[in-house]
Design a protein around this motif. Structure first.
Motif, short mmCIF file in Angstrom:
data_model
loop_
_atom_site.label_atom_id
_atom_site.label_comp_id
_atom_site.label_asym_id
_atom_site.label_seq_id
_atom_site.Cartn_x
_atom_site.Cartn_y
_atom_site.Cartn_z
N GLY A 142 -6.14 -53.63 8.08
CA GLY A 142 -5.10 -53.65 8.93
C GLY A 142 -3.99 -54.31 8.26
O GLY A 142 -3.67 -53.76 7.07
N HIS A 143 -3.43 -55.20 8.77
CA HIS A 143 -1.94 -55.97 8.33
C HIS A 143 -2.43 -57.14 7.81
O HIS A 143 -3.12 -58.24 8.32
N TRP B 154 9.70 -50.97 15.00
CA TRP B 154 8.81 -51.19 14.04
C TRP B 154 7.61 -50.12 14.21
O TRP B 154 7.05 -49.51 15.38
N VAL B 155 7.26 -49.55 13.19
CA VAL B 155 5.91 -48.58 13.30
C VAL B 155 5.33 -48.51 11.87
O VAL B 155 5.63 -48.98 10.94
N PRO B 156 3.78 -48.44 11.89
CA PRO B 156 2.94 -48.79 11.01
C PRO B 156 3.16 -47.62 9.75
O PRO B 156 3.35 -46.39 10.07
N LEU B 157 3.10 -48.17 8.45
CA LEU B 157 3.26 -47.36 7.36
C LEU B 157 1.91 -47.44 6.55
O LEU B 157 1.22 -48.55 6.24
N SER B 158 0.93 -46.43 6.06
CA SER B 158 0.01 -46.35 5.22
C SER B 158 0.11 -45.28 4.31
O SER B 158 0.81 -44.51 4.09
N ARG B 159 -0.84 -45.44 3.29
CA ARG B 159 -1.03 -44.55 2.03
C ARG B 159 -2.12 -43.57 2.65
O ARG B 159 -2.99 -43.62 3.09
N PRO B 160 -1.70 -42.05 2.41
CA PRO B 160 -2.33 -41.03 3.19
C PRO B 160 -4.02 -41.00 2.77
O PRO B 160 -4.78 -40.96 3.85
N HIS B 161 -4.35 -41.40 1.60
CA HIS B 161 -6.01 -41.30 1.38
C HIS B 161 -6.40 -42.98 1.63
O HIS B 161 -5.80 -43.59 0.82
N GLY B 162 -7.58 -42.98 2.08
CA GLY B 162 -7.98 -44.31 2.26
C GLY B 162 -8.40 -44.72 3.85
O GLY B 162 -8.20 -44.01 4.61
N PRO B 163 -9.14 -45.86 3.85
CA PRO B 163 -9.64 -46.42 5.40
C PRO B 163 -8.54 -46.34 6.52
O PRO B 163 -8.99 -46.20 7.50
N CYS B 164 -7.27 -46.54 5.96
CA CYS B 164 -6.09 -46.88 7.05
C CYS B 164 -5.48 -45.53 7.32
O CYS B 164 -4.82 -45.63 8.13
N SER B 165 -6.14 -44.73 6.76
CA SER B 165 -5.35 -43.09 7.06
C SER B 165 -6.11 -42.54 8.19
O SER B 165 -7.24 -42.65 8.42
N SER C 155 -6.17 -50.10 1.78
CA SER C 155 -7.09 -50.59 2.93
C SER C 155 -6.34 -51.63 3.80
O SER C 155 -6.77 -52.17 4.53
N HIS C 156 -4.91 -51.56 3.42
CA HIS C 156 -3.92 -52.36 4.19
C HIS C 156 -2.90 -51.35 4.86
O HIS C 156 -2.65 -50.35 4.34
#
Length: 495
Positions: free
Chosen positions: A55-56, A71-82, A314-315
């Motif tokens: 998470g954050h 505010w809106v979450p941002l993640s990297r495409p590949h990984g557990p947060c995708s 993972s964040h």
């Protein structure tokens, strides 16, 4: 009186010893303070993602602390947060990512020089940050497309995970009908304008269509029924084309997070779809052009946006449209520059680099051409003289670790096998500041190394070339693009 002499000598000797001990303590304290201020010890495991989304690292702010689109979450495409999970295509190798990054850098450099954009550029890499946006609105009571979780709640319409691109102008998503192989397979539900009660195409005679300029692609139909077409072509031979339309864009499920009549490309065909990642549905353009999200909403949200790239996959990080309600003193500010040859790009003036508390001996003129802030370039590019000085200083501080072979353009790599903790020299990028002459932005440890290599490279041009600040160096730092105020801000430890 003679017996007093030994006592006097003893007192003097004791005094000297006490003073010496005090000096040792002071020197020891100074060494510890210097160690803490110039170096950071990190666990090697913390530089790698965990198999579970954590998470954050910093709690999302309350809605009362935000303005604009929120505010809106941002993640990297590949990984557990995708959100794609196991539906995502296999991630690219490090070699592929670095090769694509070279194409991206070449693309930006050609834009800066005004040369034809003919050098190949892969449009996406697995490290680029993406955020979820809701597109579409109700049509009656039963034809609403499936909703998905994003931005802290339910988004109306369909949630589309889109890459943030500060170097392009026309936002676009794949739209139904979009058969393969003309379109690439995506993990998000495809946006279908026929299921949205708020969708509207633009007539070819409209001023919006005429403003597309080089992105205009003719008209379908004739007379008043003709619909405006767009096309965005990339220098690797890929392109996206379709109808230029408007619909409701939902950034988060609050009244302030809704953009009515948002203009974007409804893509029905993608040339070379193999170059696009299935974890994203399109590109959210944030450049200075009239079609970008920031330009379209500047009257409402103050022509500003910010984002924070997370340290690992993972964040989560975040994206904000509008100016955050955070004390301005918490941002290090530098003037925003503009290129005549590439007016869509955001430039800043990098003027020095500090390694382990020592400024590099680089003449100021080396940095005279400025540096592009880019959300999609991976590795920061420095002018040759600056890069060589940084490399030498970093290698001098990392002599205790085994050297590993180079990886692509990364020529300062280490083998940390069996090493639990790594002592890294702190690196700060110093930008010009009107307040005190220099704003030193200290990089997070995750912004120093990439795949156990120094995450910097040379521009490949001369010292008069323009640098590029990649998103690895931006990790955990909120980067504020205050376009209306002509300033870029940096706030450390934001995500």
């Amino acid at each position: 009186m003679a017996p007093l002499v030994p006592l006097l000598l003893l007192l003097l000797l004791s005094s000297f010893c006490s003073t010496s001990s005090s000096l040792d303590l002071v020197h020891g304290a100074a060494s510890v303070e210097e160690e803490l201020s110039n170096y950071v010890v990190v666990e090697t495991s913390s530089l790698e993602p965990s198999p579970v989304c954590q998470g954050h690292r910093v709690s999302p702010p309350a809605s009362s602390n935000l303005t604009g689109g929120g505010w809106v979450p941002l993640s990297r495409p590949h990984g557990p947060c995708s959100s794609a999970g196991d539906r995502a295509a296999p991630p690219s190798s490090v070699a592929e990512t670095l090769r694509w990054d070279e194409h991206r850098v070449s693309y930006i450099q050609r834009k800066l020089s005004g040369a034809p954009l003919e050098t190949p550029q892969s449009d996406q890499t697995d490290t680029q940050p993406a955020s979820p946006f809701g597109i579409g609105g109700p049509k009656g009571t039963s034809d609403v497309s499936p909703a998905a979780t994003g931005g802290g709640g339910k988004l109306p319409g369909v949630t589309q995970h889109m890459l943030l691109d500060t170097a392009s102008d026309v936002p676009w998503v794949q739209c139904a009908p979009c058969p393969q192989p003309q379109c690439y397979r995506q993990t998000d539900v495809t946006y279908d304008p026929s299921k949205s009660g708020t969708y509207a195409p633009f007539p070819c005679s409209s001023s919006v269509c005429r403003q597309l300029g080089p992105y205009a692609n003719g008209c379908t139909g004739a007379g008043n029924t003709g619909q405006c077409q767009y096309r965005v072509q990339y220098p690797d031979g890929s392109s996206t084309s379709g109808t230029y339309i408007s619909d409701v864009l939902t950034i988060n499920p609050t009244p302030a997070g809704t953009v009515g009549s948002f203009r974007f490309g409804c893509s029905h065909a993608v040339q070379r779809p193999d170059l696009f990642s299935n974890t994203t549905a399109g590109i959210m353009s944030l450049g200075r052009g009239a079609q970008s999200l920031s330009s379209q909403t500047k009257g409402t949200y103050g022509n500003a946006f910010s984002y924070c790239v997370p340290p690992t996959t993972s964040h989560n990080g975040f994206f904000i449209l509008g100016v955050p309600r955070i004390d301005a003193s918490r941002y290090l500010l530098t003037p925003m520059l503009k290129s005549k040859m590439a007016p869509s790009l955001y430039l800043v003036r990098l003027q020095a680099i500090i390694v382990a508390g020592q400024p590099l001996a680089v003449p100021p003129m080396v940095f005279a051409a400025g540096a592009v802030m880019d959300s999609r370039t991976v590795i920061t590019r420095l002018q040759p003289t600056a890069y060589r000085a940084l490399r030498a200083a970093f290698r001098a501080q990392m002599g205790a670790y085994r050297v590993a072979p180079s990886t692509g353009q990364l020529d300062t790599c280490y083998d940390f096998t069996g090493v639990q903790n790594v002592r890294l020299p702190k690196i700060s990028l110093v930008f010009y500041s009107r307040r005190n002459g220099g704003a030193a932005v200290e990089l997070d440890p995750s912004g120093v190394l990439f795949n156990s290599c120094l995450a910097f490279a040379s521009t490949g041009g001369g010292d008069g070339s323009t640098g590029i600040i990649g998103h690895v160096q931006q990790r955990t730092i909120e980067v504020l693009y205050n376009v209306g105020g002509s300033a870029v801000g940096f706030r450390r430890r934001a995500c």
